[in-house]
Design a protein around this motif. Structure first.
Motif, mmCIF file in Angstrom:
data_model
loop_
_atom_site.group_PDB
_atom_site.id
_atom_site.type_symbol
_atom_site.label_atom_id
_atom_site.label_comp_id
_atom_site.label_asym_id
_atom_site.label_seq_id
_atom_site.Cartn_x
_atom_site.Cartn_y
_atom_site.Cartn_z
ATOM 1 N N GLY A 245 -22.303 -2.518 31.580
ATOM 2 C CA GLY A 245 -21.722 -3.804 31.950
ATOM 3 C C GLY A 245 -21.833 -4.077 33.434
ATOM 4 O O GLY A 245 -22.156 -5.204 33.851
ATOM 5 N N LEU A 246 -21.565 -3.016 34.239
ATOM 6 C CA LEU A 246 -21.705 -3.187 35.690
ATOM 7 C C LEU A 246 -23.155 -3.482 36.065
ATOM 8 O O LEU A 246 -23.448 -4.342 36.925
ATOM 9 C CB LEU A 246 -21.205 -1.933 36.412
ATOM 10 C CG LEU A 246 -19.692 -1.665 36.334
ATOM 11 C CD1 LEU A 246 -19.368 -0.326 36.973
ATOM 12 C CD2 LEU A 246 -18.911 -2.790 37.015
ATOM 13 N N GLU A 247 -24.058 -2.764 35.425
ATOM 14 C CA GLU A 247 -25.471 -2.967 35.725
ATOM 15 C C GLU A 247 -25.889 -4.392 35.392
ATOM 16 O O GLU A 247 -26.590 -5.068 36.161
ATOM 17 C CB GLU A 247 -26.310 -1.970 34.929
ATOM 18 C CG GLU A 247 -27.808 -2.103 35.181
ATOM 19 C CD GLU A 247 -28.608 -1.112 34.353
ATOM 20 O OE1 GLU A 247 -29.850 -1.128 34.443
ATOM 21 O OE2 GLU A 247 -27.974 -0.328 33.612
ATOM 22 N N SER A 248 -25.412 -4.872 34.231
ATOM 23 C CA SER A 248 -25.758 -6.238 33.828
ATOM 24 C C SER A 248 -25.127 -7.269 34.767
ATOM 25 O O SER A 248 -25.774 -8.261 35.154
ATOM 26 C CB SER A 248 -25.280 -6.468 32.389
ATOM 27 O OG SER A 248 -25.523 -7.798 31.997
ATOM 28 N N SER A 249 -23.852 -6.981 35.172
ATOM 29 C CA SER A 249 -23.165 -7.936 36.061
ATOM 30 C C SER A 249 -23.856 -8.020 37.428
ATOM 31 O O SER A 249 -24.082 -9.115 37.973
ATOM 32 C CB SER A 249 -21.706 -7.518 36.231
ATOM 33 O OG SER A 249 -21.026 -7.553 34.992
ATOM 34 N N VAL A 250 -24.199 -6.846 37.964
ATOM 35 C CA VAL A 250 -24.867 -6.831 39.284
ATOM 36 C C VAL A 250 -26.213 -7.527 39.197
ATOM 37 O O VAL A 250 -26.599 -8.311 40.083
ATOM 38 C CB VAL A 250 -25.005 -5.384 39.782
ATOM 39 C CG1 VAL A 250 -25.880 -5.326 41.032
ATOM 40 C CG2 VAL A 250 -23.642 -4.780 40.058
ATOM 41 N N SER A 251 -26.930 -7.254 38.096
ATOM 42 C CA SER A 251 -28.253 -7.858 37.951
ATOM 43 C C SER A 251 -28.151 -9.372 37.851
ATOM 44 O O SER A 251 -28.905 -10.125 38.499
ATOM 45 C CB SER A 251 -28.953 -7.273 36.727
ATOM 46 O OG SER A 251 -30.204 -7.893 36.539
ATOM 47 N N GLU A 252 -27.202 -9.871 37.043
ATOM 48 C CA GLU A 252 -27.044 -11.315 36.896
ATOM 49 C C GLU A 252 -26.574 -11.960 38.207
ATOM 50 O O GLU A 252 -27.018 -13.063 38.571
ATOM 51 C CB GLU A 252 -26.050 -11.608 35.776
ATOM 52 C CG GLU A 252 -26.562 -11.248 34.388
ATOM 53 C CD GLU A 252 -25.526 -11.510 33.315
ATOM 54 O OE1 GLU A 252 -24.417 -11.966 33.689
ATOM 55 O OE2 GLU A 252 -25.810 -11.260 32.129
ATOM 56 N N PHE A 253 -25.676 -11.276 38.926
ATOM 57 C CA PHE A 253 -25.143 -11.840 40.168
ATOM 58 C C PHE A 253 -26.236 -11.957 41.236
ATOM 59 O O PHE A 253 -26.349 -12.971 41.930
ATOM 60 C CB PHE A 253 -23.992 -10.969 40.668
ATOM 61 C CG PHE A 253 -23.071 -11.676 41.617
ATOM 62 C CD1 PHE A 253 -21.958 -12.370 41.163
ATOM 63 C CD2 PHE A 253 -23.326 -11.683 42.986
ATOM 64 C CE1 PHE A 253 -21.123 -13.025 42.037
ATOM 65 C CE2 PHE A 253 -22.497 -12.342 43.862
ATOM 66 C CZ PHE A 253 -21.380 -13.016 43.389
ATOM 67 N N THR A 254 -27.031 -10.913 41.372
ATOM 68 C CA THR A 254 -28.103 -10.936 42.378
ATOM 69 C C THR A 254 -29.197 -11.936 42.008
ATOM 70 O O THR A 254 -29.845 -12.528 42.868
ATOM 71 C CB THR A 254 -28.712 -9.539 42.532
ATOM 72 O OG1 THR A 254 -29.122 -9.069 41.251
ATOM 73 C CG2 THR A 254 -27.707 -8.576 43.134
ATOM 74 N N THR A 256 -28.614 -14.708 40.383
ATOM 75 C CA THR A 256 -28.063 -16.061 40.562
ATOM 76 C C THR A 256 -27.938 -16.421 42.036
ATOM 77 O O THR A 256 -28.306 -17.536 42.446
ATOM 78 C CB THR A 256 -26.684 -16.144 39.889
ATOM 79 O OG1 THR A 256 -26.823 -15.787 38.511
ATOM 80 C CG2 THR A 256 -26.128 -17.558 39.981
ATOM 81 N N PHE A 257 -27.424 -15.484 42.822
ATOM 82 C CA PHE A 257 -27.235 -15.729 44.251
ATOM 83 C C PHE A 257 -28.255 -14.911 45.024
ATOM 84 O O PHE A 257 -28.113 -13.686 45.151
ATOM 85 C CB PHE A 257 -25.815 -15.342 44.688
ATOM 86 C CG PHE A 257 -24.748 -16.127 43.957
ATOM 87 C CD1 PHE A 257 -24.384 -17.388 44.393
ATOM 88 C CD2 PHE A 257 -24.132 -15.599 42.822
ATOM 89 C CE1 PHE A 257 -23.411 -18.106 43.724
ATOM 90 C CE2 PHE A 257 -23.161 -16.318 42.157
ATOM 91 C CZ PHE A 257 -22.795 -17.576 42.604
ATOM 92 N N GLN A 258 -29.283 -15.591 45.471
ATOM 93 C CA GLN A 258 -30.351 -14.918 46.201
ATOM 94 C C GLN A 258 -29.841 -14.480 47.580
ATOM 95 O O GLN A 258 -29.060 -15.164 48.223
ATOM 96 C CB GLN A 258 -31.549 -15.868 46.377
ATOM 97 C CG GLN A 258 -32.158 -16.322 45.070
ATOM 98 C CD GLN A 258 -32.776 -15.157 44.308
ATOM 99 O OE1 GLN A 258 -33.249 -14.189 44.924
ATOM 100 N NE2 GLN A 258 -32.787 -15.274 42.995
ATOM 101 N N GLY A 259 -30.307 -13.288 47.997
ATOM 102 C CA GLY A 259 -29.978 -12.790 49.317
ATOM 103 C C GLY A 259 -28.722 -11.941 49.378
ATOM 104 O O GLY A 259 -28.328 -11.483 50.454
ATOM 105 N N ILE A 260 -28.047 -11.728 48.239
ATOM 106 C CA ILE A 260 -26.844 -10.876 48.234
ATOM 107 C C ILE A 260 -27.247 -9.459 47.863
ATOM 108 O O ILE A 260 -27.990 -9.218 46.906
ATOM 109 C CB ILE A 260 -25.807 -11.420 47.245
ATOM 110 C CG1 ILE A 260 -25.321 -12.787 47.724
ATOM 111 C CG2 ILE A 260 -24.644 -10.469 47.084
ATOM 112 C CD1 ILE A 260 -24.270 -13.397 46.888
ATOM 113 N N ASN A 261 -26.724 -8.549 48.648
ATOM 114 C CA ASN A 261 -27.013 -7.126 48.475
ATOM 115 C C ASN A 261 -26.273 -6.593 47.229
ATOM 116 O O ASN A 261 -25.089 -6.893 47.041
ATOM 117 C CB ASN A 261 -26.588 -6.365 49.721
ATOM 118 C CG ASN A 261 -27.061 -4.911 49.672
ATOM 119 O OD1 ASN A 261 -27.679 -4.490 48.700
ATOM 120 N ND2 ASN A 261 -26.767 -4.192 50.724
#
Length: 334
Positions: A245-254, A256-261
């Protein structure tokens, strides 16, 4: 001659005395004699004498007598099966006083010759049977222990029956059955046996209770082990689900928002879980007061501690994997 008359009279008087004695012994068998006729009941044989001498057997029915000619029914012989109960005291091989109860079932054979023998050759059948039973029992019991007496009950009864059949058959008696009905040791011995049996039963009960507790303990341990195993599997699956779930959340967040680490995303997720944990603690049914430092600086420290722990755990796992993959080095010979 006149000199012989007193002798003849004395002889007849002696015969009539014997007849009256036998009649009294058989409980007045002539009570059904009615003058010149008499009746004999079913399963009964009448013994008829003439002037004190045996004459004939009278079978069931009506019979005519001539009393003035010396006819008389002196006895009625019972042809039914009769039972005699006898109690014999003896001492077993282990010096225990024991009382044996024996029941003998016998019958007089329905034959005129056998009935004649039973009536004229044997004076008291019950006394004879009692004597033989006592002799056999007191001969067998002293050679057996008390436990063997109980075990060989049938053999004792068989020995009594064989001895009685052998001795009484010539008198017209048939032994139908001989039974050992009671084996009664002394009261003190019975009390001791009861105490021994009670102690043995208590021992068996204690063993059964101990075995039951053992089985319960084993089953409880097996259930606990199984529960922990299943709990471990559940925790492992939970962690795998959290990681995915964390992996999916981080992947979707990055995405969606380009340039976020991705590291910044993880920091935010950790802070979110931290607040969720505080909420669960506060709303729990068994919640207690917990003092937790809560400030922007403390949150930063908390994040730093979690990160350090994760880094240290990863380093430890990497080291253990390296050690396991390293080939073993042979020790030098002296």
């Amino acid at each position: 001659p006149l000199s012989g008359r007193p002798s003849h009279t004395h002889t007849n008087t002696h015969k009539h005395t014997q007849t009256r004695t036998r009649t009294q012994k058989d409980k007045n068998p002539t009570k059904k004699t009615m003058g010149c006729c008499t009746s004999i009941s079913q399963s009964t044989i009448g013994v008829k004498e003439k002037w004190g001498r045996y004459d004939s057997m009278l079978h069931p029915g009506l019979h005519f007598l001539i009393p003035c000619c010396g006819d008389a029914v002196v006895a009625r012989v019972n042809l039914r099966t009769q039972q005699l109960s006898i109690r014999v005291e003896s001492i077993s091989a282990d010096k225990v006083s024991v009382t044996i109860g024996v029941a003998v079932q016998y019958v007089i054979q329905n034959d005129d010759d056998q009935i004649h023998r039973a009536y004229y050759k044997l004076d008291d059948a019950k006394a004879q049977i009692t004597s033989y039973v006592e002799d056999v029992v007191r001969q067998v019991i002293p050679s057996l222990t008390l436990d063997k007496v109980f075990e060989t009950k049938q053999e004792i009864a068989q020995a009594v029956g064989e001895r009685l059949s052998e001795q009484l058959s010539e008198y017209g008696y048939t032994i139908m059955h001989s039974l050992v009905t009671d084996i009664l040791p002394a009261k003190e011995v019975v009390a001791s046996m009861n105490r021994i049996n009670a102690a043995e039963r208590e021992r068996v009960a204690a063993e059964n209770q101990g075995e039951a507790r053992k089985i319960l303990a084993i089953k409880a341990a097996e259930a606990d082990a199984e529960s922990k195993f299943l709990s471990g599997e559940g925790i492992a699956r939970q962690r795998q689900a959290i990681i995915k779930g964390l992996e999916s959340s981080v992947s979707e967040f990055t995405d969606t928002f380009q340039g976020i680490n991705p590291q910044e995303v993880m920091n935010m997720i950790l802070i979110t879980q931290y607040f969720d944990t505080l909420s669960d603690i506060g709303t729990g049914s068994s919640a207690q007061t917990i003092f937790v430092p809560h400030s922007p600086g403390s949150i930063s420290d908390l994040y730093q501690q979690l990160t350090n722990s994760m880094v240290a755990g990863g380093a430890a796992n990497t080291f253990n994997d390296t050690v396991r993959r390293r080939p073993a080095v042979a020790s030098p010979k002296e």
